[in-house]
Design an enzyme around this catalytic site. Structure first.
Site, PDB file in Angstrom:
ATOM      1  N   ASP A  30      21.130  71.033  35.000  1.00  0.00           N
ATOM      2  CA  ASP A  30      20.507  72.342  35.179  1.00  0.00           C
ATOM      3  C   ASP A  30      19.140  72.388  34.496  1.00  0.00           C
ATOM      4  O   ASP A  30      18.714  71.405  33.873  1.00  0.00           O
ATOM      5  CB  ASP A  30      21.445  73.421  34.641  1.00  0.00           C
ATOM      6  CG  ASP A  30      21.351  74.722  35.422  1.00  0.00           C
ATOM      7  OD1 ASP A  30      20.324  74.964  36.079  1.00  0.00           O
ATOM      8  OD2 ASP A  30      22.314  75.507  35.380  1.00  0.00           O
ATOM      9  N   ASP A  63      21.360  80.671  42.762  1.00  0.00           N
ATOM     10  CA  ASP A  63      22.810  80.691  42.941  1.00  0.00           C
ATOM     11  C   ASP A  63      23.176  81.508  44.175  1.00  0.00           C
ATOM     12  O   ASP A  63      22.562  82.546  44.455  1.00  0.00           O
ATOM     13  CB  ASP A  63      23.485  81.348  41.730  1.00  0.00           C
ATOM     14  CG  ASP A  63      23.627  80.392  40.567  1.00  0.00           C
ATOM     15  OD1 ASP A  63      23.330  79.208  40.727  1.00  0.00           O
ATOM     16  OD2 ASP A  63      24.034  80.856  39.491  1.00  0.00           O
TER      17      ASP A  63
END
Length: 380
Positions: free
Chosen positions: A165, A226
């Site tokens: 990430d 997301d």
């Protein structure tokens, strides 16, 4: 989520993914030569860490062992879904006395190596999560300053995929250097570990992303935010049947990785059959490795095609209207292969929403497509 957002979201892995343009030279480690398939916990289970209040759904050793068992016993592994992936919140709040990462000792009492052994014994591969910055997005220890140590730790645990990430990275230079650094560190371990980057997601708002460079360091990469429980998560709460068909069809056409994020313990038979459809999966996993492209956009219809090995073409027609009834789209030979491929010799099989053999394509083929639905064809 509307259709304008759908196209963007499909480039994300079903929880963060890549596009697969073969004109870019991808990371040359022999991994992920076709889009990875598997299961990832984030969208469905997020950062649920209270195992006393919610023992069935908390991020724990138990959850991943149960999902591993389901992937084997319910046919997911045989269908091609081989990666069982841990996302954020698996970590302890602190590194150990030697600065090594460690799993939360209450929720993962056996540690990640024990879980890896459990997963591997069932023929699956284990994915794990970390972050390029000082902390993960949920606030756990990140890898910045510890890239070599963390890469070696993952290799010793026998991890097979790293989702990396991009929270809390500092400057843009630190972000980009961190992805380069971790890529090199992983390869130096000598273990085959798929490197799934989120580099473009975090850099694209600051600069024009150099995807050729990203591809030199990453096996897969993520471009957008997301996803939510609408449009892209087959087997959860937010999709009609036609929307599930659209997601599956466009995923296959776009050659995006499929990492499901659902509860395999309670998925419906219809969603399971769709996700395990071998003819659709074969389009995604085709050895030619070409990403599909949109051929036509007209009257709220999208026509996509994806060249496949063996002089075959995958074709999808999506009705982007979300109102009214089913509408006809007239598919003609001249629309396919730039008008050069058929000449009355193409055999057409419909794969979704249900299988049907049309036979040889003559001048036009009328396709009835439901609102927010898709017809997926194979043309040989």
């Amino acid at each position: 989520m509307n259709f304008a957002m759908l196209k963007s979201a499909l480039a994300v892995i079903f929880l963060g993914a890549t596009l697969w343009p073969r004109d870019l030279l991808a990371l040359n480690n022999g991994m992920a030569l076709t889009p990875p398939m598997g299961w990832l916990h984030w969208q469905r289970f997020m950062c649920e860490t209270d195992c006393k209040l919610n023992p069935v759904n908390c991020i724990s050793e138990q959850l991943f062992m149960q999902m591993a068992d389901m992937m084997v016993s319910n046919g997911w592994l045989n269908a091609g879904y081989k990666y069982l992936c841990i996302d954020d919140c698996w970590l302890s709040q602190h590194r150990d006395v030697n600065n090594r990462l460690q799993a939360d000792p209450i929720r993962f009492p056996g540690g990640i190596k024990k879980l890896a052994d459990y997963v591997h014994a069932r023929g699956l591969l284990l994915g794990i999560y970390e972050d390029v910055g000082t902390h993960t997005c949920a606030g756990y220890p990140g890898s910045q300053g510890f890239y070599e140590l963390d890469a070696q730790t993952f290799a010793e645990w026998e991890v097979d995929l790293l989702k990396f990430d991009g929270c809390n990275y500092g400057t843009l230079d630190q972000l980009e250097d961190g992805y380069r650094h971790m890529s090199i560190a992983l390869n130096h371990t000598g273990r085959n570990i798929v490197f799934s980057c989120e580099w473009p997601l975090y850099a694209r708002g600051l600069e024009k992303v150099n995807y050729s460079e990203v591809a030199q360091y990453c096996n897969t990469w993520r471009n957008f935010n997301d996803i939510e429980d609408s449009w892209l998560v087959i087997g959860n709460f937010g999709l009609s049947w036609d929307q599930q068909v659209t997601q599956m069809a466009l995923w296959s056409i776009m050659a995006a990785p499929l990492l499901m994020s659902n509860d395999l313990r309670e998925i419906s038979p219809e969603s399971k059959a769709l996700l395990q459809n071998q003819e659709v999966i074969a389009i995604n996993q085709d050895s030619l490795g070409v990403q599909g492209y949109r051929v036509l956009k007209v009257q709220s219809f999208d026509l996509w095609e994806k060249p496949l090995a063996g002089r075959t073409l995958a074709v999808s027609v999506t009705n982007r209207q979300e109102i009214g009834g089913a509408r006809y789209f007239l598919l003609s030979q001249s629309m396919l292969w730039k008008g050069l491929g058929c000449k009355n010799k193409c055999y057409v099989t419909q794969l979704l929403p249900k299988r049907y053999e049309y036979g040889y394509l003559n001048a036009t083929l009328p396709l009835l497509v439901n609102p927010s639905g898709t017809v997926l064809l194979k043309v040989e």
